[in-house]
Scaffold this active site. Structure first.
Site, PDB file in Angstrom:
ATOM      1  N   HIS A 204       0.834  -1.208   0.000  1.00  0.00           N
ATOM      2  CA  HIS A 204       0.000   0.000   0.000  1.00  0.00           C
ATOM      3  C   HIS A 204       0.869   1.258   0.000  1.00  0.00           C
ATOM      4  CE1 HIS A 204      -3.497  -2.472   1.157  1.00  0.00           C
ATOM      5  NE2 HIS A 204      -4.248  -1.392   1.047  1.00  0.00           N
ATOM      6  N   ARG A 237      -1.141   2.878   7.058  1.00  0.00           N
ATOM      7  CA  ARG A 237      -0.999   1.426   7.210  1.00  0.00           C
ATOM      8  C   ARG A 237      -0.507   1.057   8.605  1.00  0.00           C
ATOM      9  NH1 ARG A 237      -4.169  -0.951   5.118  1.00  0.00           N
ATOM     10  NH2 ARG A 237      -3.032  -2.880   4.765  1.00  0.00           N
ATOM     11  N   HIS A 243       0.682  -2.763   9.349  1.00  0.00           N
ATOM     12  CA  HIS A 243       2.109  -2.759   9.042  1.00  0.00           C
ATOM     13  C   HIS A 243       2.903  -2.134  10.176  1.00  0.00           C
ATOM     14  CE1 HIS A 243       2.427  -4.195   4.911  1.00  0.00           C
ATOM     15  NE2 HIS A 243       1.340  -3.509   4.616  1.00  0.00           N
ATOM     16  N   ASP A 247       8.115  -1.445   7.741  1.00  0.00           N
ATOM     17  CA  ASP A 247       7.471  -1.898   6.505  1.00  0.00           C
ATOM     18  C   ASP A 247       7.122  -0.701   5.634  1.00  0.00           C
ATOM     19  OD1 ASP A 247       7.427  -4.396   7.789  1.00  0.00           O
ATOM     20  OD2 ASP A 247       5.289  -4.262   8.275  1.00  0.00           O
TER      21      ASP A 247
END
Length: 304
Positions: A204, A237, A243, A247
């Site tokens: 994403h 995220r 996440h 990440d």
């Protein structure tokens, strides 16, 4: 350790690999491992013709037949190698892993309020809702009827950015923070799939940062606002619980590599020029925005 040549696994909302590496819009089912041929960017026909870059799904082709998602500009062999590019994710118990855990804990309150609601919106990768995360900064919403080349530029770079994360994702298969902490995410319906999908790096985030870079190149006078929104798209995220911060950080690295590689693609360059003309025209008389920009601005101002 050799990389797998076939690996079936779910992917984040909007990313559902099955038989070749692909990124898809919400609800579509696509294929998976990044290492199979026949997936990724355009390979032949009008999709490779820079004299008149295509704008329709029929011309560009799909990441998987029936998915409804456009192929990227790059072939799988042209993707930046995320496994070679990125360091390994933080080792359990390391200072970096502890920092990831602290960032997760520090954002739990944000996840419950307006910033969490915005993170839920940012989790939706269905086009054009996904790209309209940038509407308040561009001043217009994405409409394939008004801006076919801009829409295609966004959709094809979406595939390139998302897919380029999968070599590292598949290799490391890092557990996500909501799994490690036995909590939930801002998108409960996705959690079963996310549990077995590698967390590192964030696909994403790669998509959102790639879009921020592409839009900045088209609207350089809005650089700061566009990059800030692209940054927030990735932070969503982590706020969502899907996440770790590392990440997200490394998803941006992959995105930058993808956008750099796209500069050498003649179809991308031709499409970019046409998209730039569409953006210039649209900004003279953009339709009113449906998005509540005041509420979005307030949500983005909230910090841990």
């Amino acid at each position: 350790m050799p990389l797998p040549t076939r690996h079936l696994h779910p992917a984040p909302r909007g990313l559902a690999p099955r038989s070749c590496p692909v990124v898809l819009a919400l609800g579509a089912a696509l294929a998976s491992p990044l290492f199979l041929s026949g997936c990724g960017g355009s390979h032949a026909g009008s999709a490779n013709d820079p004299s008149e870059p295509p704008t329709t799904l029929a011309e560009v082709g799909e990441t998987r037949p029936g998915s409804g998602v456009m192929r990227g500009y790059l072939s799988a062999a042209q993707y930046p190698d995320s496994l070679a590019l990125l360091p390994a994710p933080p080792a359990p118990g390391s200072a970096a892993a502890q920092a990831d855990q602290a960032a997760f804990e520090n954002t739990r309150a944000l996840a419950q309020g307006p910033r969490g609601a915005l993170a839920r919106q940012d989790a939706n990768l269905k086009f054009p809702a996904s790209a309209n995360a940038f509407a308040c900064t561009t001043g217009f919403e994405f409409d394939p009827q008004l801006t076919p080349h801009l829409t295609t530029l966004m959709q094809r770079s979406f595939a390139d950015a998302g897919l380029s994360t999968y070599k590292a994702k598949v290799f490391y298969q890092r557990q996500r923070p909501f799994v490690v902490n036995n909590t939930g995410t801002c998108t409960p319906d996705d959690e079963t799939a996310l549990r077995s999908d590698g967390s590192y790096p964030s696909g994403h985030t790669a998509i959102g940062w790639a879009w921020a870079l592409v839009l900045t190149s088209l609207m350089p006078e809005r650089t700061d606002a566009l990059l800030a929104r692209g940054y927030a798209f990735g932070q969503s995220r982590m706020i969502c619980g899907a996440h770790w911060q590392s990440d997200v950080d490394n998803g941006r690295v992959v995105a930058a590599a993808v956008v750099a590689r796209l500069q050498a693609d003649p179809v991308y360059q031709a499409q970019w020029k046409r998209a730039a003309a569409e953006v210039a025209a649209l900004r003279q008389a953009a339709p009113p925005l449906a998005r509540d920009c005041a509420a979005e601005s307030q949500a983005l101002a909230l910090k841990p």
